[in-house]
Design a protein around this motif. Structure first.
Motif, PDB file in Angstrom:
ATOM      1  N   VAL A  50       0.869  -1.177   0.000  1.00 41.26           N
ATOM      2  CA  VAL A  50       0.000   0.000   0.000  1.00 41.26           C
ATOM      3  C   VAL A  50       0.906   1.228   0.000  1.00 41.26           C
ATOM      4  O   VAL A  50       1.907   1.279   0.731  1.00 41.26           O
ATOM      5  N   ILE A  51       0.584   2.171  -0.846  1.00 42.93           N
ATOM      6  CA  ILE A  51       1.371   3.391  -0.995  1.00 42.93           C
ATOM      7  C   ILE A  51       0.510   4.550  -0.532  1.00 42.93           C
ATOM      8  O   ILE A  51      -0.641   4.691  -0.970  1.00 42.93           O
ATOM      9  N   VAL A  52       1.044   5.378   0.335  1.00 42.29           N
ATOM     10  CA  VAL A  52       0.317   6.555   0.827  1.00 42.29           C
ATOM     11  C   VAL A  52       0.941   7.793   0.205  1.00 42.29           C
ATOM     12  O   VAL A  52       2.109   8.105   0.447  1.00 42.29           O
ATOM     13  N   GLY A  53       0.157   8.464  -0.624  1.00 42.25           N
ATOM     14  CA  GLY A  53       0.620   9.653  -1.319  1.00 42.25           C
ATOM     15  C   GLY A  53       0.708   9.401  -2.808  1.00 42.25           C
ATOM     16  O   GLY A  53       1.528   8.602  -3.251  1.00 42.25           O
ATOM     17  N   GLY A  54      -0.151  10.075  -3.570  1.00 40.26           N
ATOM     18  CA  GLY A  54      -0.196   9.857  -5.010  1.00 40.26           C
ATOM     19  C   GLY A  54       0.386  10.989  -5.814  1.00 40.26           C
ATOM     20  O   GLY A  54      -0.051  11.241  -6.938  1.00 40.26           O
ATOM     21  N   GLY A  55       1.371  11.671  -5.248  1.00 40.43           N
ATOM     22  CA  GLY A  55       2.084  12.689  -6.002  1.00 40.43           C
ATOM     23  C   GLY A  55       3.089  12.064  -6.939  1.00 40.43           C
ATOM     24  O   GLY A  55       2.961  10.900  -7.343  1.00 40.43           O
ATOM     25  N   SER A  56       4.102  12.804  -7.275  1.00 44.15           N
ATOM     26  CA  SER A  56       5.094  12.334  -8.241  1.00 44.15           C
ATOM     27  C   SER A  56       5.768  11.054  -7.776  1.00 44.15           C
ATOM     28  O   SER A  56       5.892  10.083  -8.526  1.00 44.15           O
ATOM     29  N   ALA A  57       6.222  11.033  -6.515  1.00 45.06           N
ATOM     30  CA  ALA A  57       6.948   9.867  -6.007  1.00 45.06           C
ATOM     31  C   ALA A  57       6.037   8.662  -5.849  1.00 45.06           C
ATOM     32  O   ALA A  57       6.376   7.546  -6.263  1.00 45.06           O
ATOM     33  N   GLY A  58       4.864   8.850  -5.246  1.00 45.40           N
ATOM     34  CA  GLY A  58       3.971   7.730  -4.983  1.00 45.40           C
ATOM     35  C   GLY A  58       3.391   7.124  -6.241  1.00 45.40           C
ATOM     36  O   GLY A  58       3.289   5.896  -6.370  1.00 45.40           O
ATOM     37  N   SER A  59       2.999   7.972  -7.200  1.00 40.81           N
ATOM     38  CA  SER A  59       2.446   7.461  -8.453  1.00 40.81           C
ATOM     39  C   SER A  59       3.471   6.636  -9.212  1.00 40.81           C
ATOM     40  O   SER A  59       3.170   5.560  -9.738  1.00 40.81           O
ATOM     41  N   ASN A  60       4.686   7.151  -9.272  1.00 40.27           N
ATOM     42  CA  ASN A  60       5.745   6.436  -9.979  1.00 40.27           C
ATOM     43  C   ASN A  60       6.103   5.135  -9.275  1.00 40.27           C
ATOM     44  O   ASN A  60       6.302   4.095  -9.928  1.00 40.27           O
ATOM     45  N   LEU A 117       3.773   5.166 -19.830  1.00 42.63           N
ATOM     46  CA  LEU A 117       2.484   5.823 -19.626  1.00 42.63           C
ATOM     47  C   LEU A 117       1.798   6.194 -20.930  1.00 42.63           C
ATOM     48  O   LEU A 117       0.651   6.652 -20.920  1.00 42.63           O
ATOM     49  N   GLY A 118       2.491   6.019 -22.037  1.00 39.05           N
ATOM     50  CA  GLY A 118       1.917   6.411 -23.314  1.00 39.05           C
ATOM     51  C   GLY A 118       1.901   7.911 -23.524  1.00 39.05           C
ATOM     52  O   GLY A 118       1.073   8.444 -24.271  1.00 39.05           O
ATOM     53  N   ILE A 119       2.837   8.618 -22.883  1.00 39.26           N
ATOM     54  CA  ILE A 119       2.927  10.068 -22.983  1.00 39.26           C
ATOM     55  C   ILE A 119       4.007  10.446 -23.989  1.00 39.26           C
ATOM     56  O   ILE A 119       5.181  10.097 -23.812  1.00 39.26           O
ATOM     57  N   THR A 120       3.625  11.103 -25.050  1.00 38.90           N
ATOM     58  CA  THR A 120       4.616  11.649 -25.968  1.00 38.90           C
ATOM     59  C   THR A 120       5.043  13.017 -25.463  1.00 38.90           C
ATOM     60  O   THR A 120       4.269  13.739 -24.814  1.00 38.90           O
ATOM     61  N   THR A 121       6.291  13.379 -25.763  1.00 38.45           N
ATOM     62  CA  THR A 121       6.856  14.591 -25.191  1.00 38.45           C
ATOM     63  C   THR A 121       7.377  15.528 -26.273  1.00 38.45           C
ATOM     64  O   THR A 121       7.516  15.157 -27.436  1.00 38.45           O
ATOM     65  N   LYS A 122       7.667  16.730 -25.841  1.00 39.44           N
ATOM     66  CA  LYS A 122       8.287  17.730 -26.710  1.00 39.44           C
ATOM     67  C   LYS A 122       9.180  18.613 -25.842  1.00 39.44           C
ATOM     68  O   LYS A 122       9.123  18.560 -24.601  1.00 39.44           O
ATOM     69  N   SER A 123      10.006  19.407 -26.483  1.00 41.36           N
ATOM     70  CA  SER A 123      10.816  20.378 -25.753  1.00 41.36           C
ATOM     71  C   SER A 123       9.930  21.558 -25.358  1.00 41.36           C
ATOM     72  O   SER A 123       9.077  21.989 -26.143  1.00 41.36           O
ATOM     73  N   PRO A 124      10.106  22.088 -24.165  1.00 36.22           N
ATOM     74  CA  PRO A 124       9.266  23.210 -23.744  1.00 36.22           C
ATOM     75  C   PRO A 124       9.646  24.496 -24.468  1.00 36.22           C
ATOM     76  O   PRO A 124      10.772  24.657 -24.938  1.00 36.22           O
ATOM     77  N   THR A 125       8.714  25.394 -24.562  1.00 32.99           N
ATOM     78  CA  THR A 125       8.983  26.739 -25.059  1.00 32.99           C
ATOM     79  C   THR A 125       8.710  27.729 -23.939  1.00 32.99           C
ATOM     80  O   THR A 125       7.830  27.514 -23.100  1.00 32.99           O
ATOM     81  N   ARG A 251       0.268  19.800 -21.060  1.00 36.16           N
ATOM     82  CA  ARG A 251      -0.439  19.726 -19.774  1.00 36.16           C
ATOM     83  C   ARG A 251       0.210  18.639 -18.926  1.00 36.16           C
ATOM     84  O   ARG A 251       0.053  17.449 -19.182  1.00 36.16           O
ATOM     85  N   ASN A 252       0.926  19.025 -17.883  1.00 37.29           N
ATOM     86  CA  ASN A 252       1.658  18.059 -17.069  1.00 37.29           C
ATOM     87  C   ASN A 252       0.741  17.108 -16.307  1.00 37.29           C
ATOM     88  O   ASN A 252       1.131  15.984 -15.978  1.00 37.29           O
ATOM     89  N   GLN A 253      -0.476  17.539 -16.018  1.00 32.84           N
ATOM     90  CA  GLN A 253      -1.414  16.669 -15.319  1.00 32.84           C
ATOM     91  C   GLN A 253      -1.708  15.401 -16.110  1.00 32.84           C
ATOM     92  O   GLN A 253      -2.080  14.366 -15.533  1.00 32.84           O
ATOM     93  N   ASP A 254      -1.512  15.453 -17.449  1.00 39.16           N
ATOM     94  CA  ASP A 254      -1.765  14.267 -18.272  1.00 39.16           C
ATOM     95  C   ASP A 254      -0.929  13.072 -17.833  1.00 39.16           C
ATOM     96  O   ASP A 254      -1.347  11.921 -17.992  1.00 39.16           O
ATOM     97  N   ILE A 255       0.251  13.323 -17.279  1.00 36.45           N
ATOM     98  CA  ILE A 255       1.111  12.235 -16.800  1.00 36.45           C
ATOM     99  C   ILE A 255       0.385  11.439 -15.723  1.00 36.45           C
ATOM    100  O   ILE A 255       0.347  10.199 -15.744  1.00 36.45           O
ATOM    101  N   TYR A 256      -0.220  12.147 -14.799  1.00 39.48           N
ATOM    102  CA  TYR A 256      -0.834  11.486 -13.653  1.00 39.48           C
ATOM    103  C   TYR A 256      -2.218  10.942 -13.966  1.00 39.48           C
ATOM    104  O   TYR A 256      -2.661   9.964 -13.353  1.00 39.48           O
ATOM    105  N   ASP A 257      -2.885  11.563 -14.945  1.00 39.16           N
ATOM    106  CA  ASP A 257      -4.130  10.973 -15.419  1.00 39.16           C
ATOM    107  C   ASP A 257      -3.855   9.624 -16.085  1.00 39.16           C
ATOM    108  O   ASP A 257      -4.655   8.683 -15.962  1.00 39.16           O
ATOM    109  N   ALA A 258      -2.709   9.523 -16.765  1.00 42.78           N
ATOM    110  CA  ALA A 258      -2.318   8.251 -17.385  1.00 42.78           C
ATOM    111  C   ALA A 258      -2.013   7.198 -16.325  1.00 42.78           C
ATOM    112  O   ALA A 258      -2.386   6.031 -16.464  1.00 42.78           O
TER     113      ALA A 258
END
Length: 493
Positions: A50-60, A117-125, A251-258
């Motif tokens: 069981v993992i407590v905390g679904g932020g960046s560390a917990g989700s990964n 996660l099926g997330i395609t990426t690009k360089s930020p502007t 949209r960075n939230q897409d990572i966690y929705d995935a």
């Protein structure tokens, strides 16, 4: 003290003394029975971890544990995964503004994780802004002379060269951390002294504004914690010698929705642990979890618990830390960061207004505001400005917003920006990131603080991830999970 904290050593320590611990079946079974009697509508769910905390560390960690063949449950207090990623969609333009996490760097495992996660990426502007400098306590402009880009990058290159020498000691984990007597003096000295020693004057504002301001007292902390927060790899990104990513969608939230889509029913949103039992020697845990929306209770039993929340006193209260755990975490000092998207007609559309004290004038590169403070107002488009407010762990969200309003009023009263005419600052989106960047003192480090901290891995069936054990940046946390935490947890079964 251990000079090296290896997975094998930790697992061996965990295995000792099993006979002295109450039987898992009896203790967990009786706990579940007692909770069922008190909360007769509670359901029971079980998992390997069981993992407590679904932020960046917990989700990964959840994804990596699933990929390692373990069943998981992920408990998250918010209505979505992602923690402080903070993606805001402007209701008028439809443009997305990420005001919590900006970009993701190319640390070990980053590309593979996005592919998983099926997330395609690009360089930020990035947009262009005009920099201004003012003392937000008075609103007056400051005669601060910014370094030229050549000098700034030369000093940042020096910082990179020195930080790279120590990278293996703290990245991806502190598994290679030296015995107290062998800690390099560079890492123990206050960062202000370190910066003076290596003549980093021309890059100090970049280090401060880039990440360091979130530490609240960047000049005073042991340099170790500055390098943990702004390490060699981060310096390489600013130097342009390493890459960074954002999702193709912007949209960075897409990572966690995935992540949520992949994990499905294993995710428990809007949920908080209210009580717990954690047994020694990896004999398991039981958590009583309350859904904050429905009010329903779930009893979770698991062989292992992964904590992916900051180990502050309030966060740990439902987990009843014992004296061994408290002896470590009570030594931690925390800064608190609030981040918001604000708007006001008096803020210039292209402005980046830095908050520097009057003493920063005339070439003083080592003068920064005292906490609590507003770090800056930065135009991000659509008439929005990112505002960052930093203080200690008693800084509330209301107080942080009040500081932002006061800074705006002072700037207007001094004539640095046009008069507000009584119009208040509009809070379009706001996120209290809470306690961040746990650090200890030089004396605690020399007394074995990190060895004591990492000795908690596996203690009471509990394992730890998150910034207190690694780094606050997402990709560093992902590397920590991939190369240290998940192998440690899996090896404990």
């Amino acid at each position: 003290m251990l000079s090296r904290i290896s997975t094998a050593a930790v697992v061996a320590q965990i295995a000792m003394g099993v006979a002295a611990t109450p039987c898992k079946a009896t203790t967990i079974k009786s706990t579940v029975a007692a909770w069922q009697a008190k909360y007769p509508g509670a359901t029971v769910q079980s998992a390997d971890v069981v993992i407590v905390g679904g932020g960046s560390a917990g989700s990964n960690a959840a994804i990596n544990l699933v990929d390692a063949g373990k069943s998981i449950l992920l408990v998250e207090m918010q209505a979505q995964l992602g923690g402080m990623v903070n993606s805001y969609t402007d209701p008028t333009t439809g443009n997305v503004h990420d005001f919590g996490v900006a970009t993701f760097t190319n640390v070990t495992g980053t590309e593979a994780y996005f592919e998983r996660l099926g997330i395609t990426t690009k360089s930020p502007t990035f947009g262009t802004t005009t920099s201004y400098y003012a003392d937000f306590t008075t609103g007056e402009t400051i005669d601060y002379v910014a370094p030229d880009i050549t000098g700034e990058f030369a000093a940042l290159g020096t910082y990179y060269d020195v930080a790279a020498q120590y990278q293996d000691l703290l990245f991806p984990s502190y598994a290679n951390w030296p015995a107290p007597a062998d800690i390099p003096e560079d890492l123990l000295m206050p960062f202000g002294e370190f910066a003076a020693k290596y003549e980093l004057n021309d890059t100090m504002l970049l280090l401060w504004a880039g990440i360091g301001a979130g530490l609240a007292d960047m000049l005073d902390i042991p340099t170790l914690y500055m390098m943990q927060t702004f390490g060699a790899q981060t310096a390489a990104v600013f130097l342009g010698t390493d890459v960074q990513y954002v999702p193709e969608s912007g949209r960075n939230q897409d990572i966690y929705d995935a992540v949520a889509s992949i994990l499905g029913d294993a995710v428990m949103l809007n949920s908080m642990v209210t009580q717990s039992v954690r047994l020694a020697n990896n004999q398991g845990v039981a958590l009583l979890v309350k859904n904050q929306v429905s009010g329903d209770y779930t009893i979770v039993t698991a062989d292992r618990l992964v904590m992916a929340i900051e180990p502050t006193a309030s966060n740990l209260a439902p987990f009843a830390p014992d004296s061994t755990e408290s002896a470590v975490f009570d030594k931690g000092t925390w800064s608190v960061v609030n981040v918001g998207l604000v708007s006001h007609p008096s803020l210039p559309d292209d402005a980046l207004i830095y908050n520097l004290p009057a003493s920063a004038a005339n070439g003083n590169d080592f003068a920064y505001p005292e906490p609590p403070f507003v770090d800056y107002f930065e135009a991000v488009g659509d008439g929005l400005f990112q505002a960052i407010v930093v203080g200690w762990d008693d800084l509330t969200e209301d107080a942080a917003q009040a500081l932002a309003q006061d800074a705006l009023d002072k700037l207007a009263e001094a004539g640095t920006i046009p008069a507000t005419n009584g119009v208040p600052l509009t809070i379009n989106a706001w996120s209290n990131h809470g306690p961040m960047d746990m650090r200890s003192t030089k004396e605690d480090l020399q007394a074995g603080f990190i060895q004591d901290q990492y000795a908690l891995q596996g203690y009471r069936s509990t394992y730890w991830t998150g910034a207190a054990f690694s780094n606050q940046l997402s990709t560093y946390l992902w590397a920590y999970n991939l190369e240290y935490l998940v192998p440690l947890v899996v090896a404990s079964f």
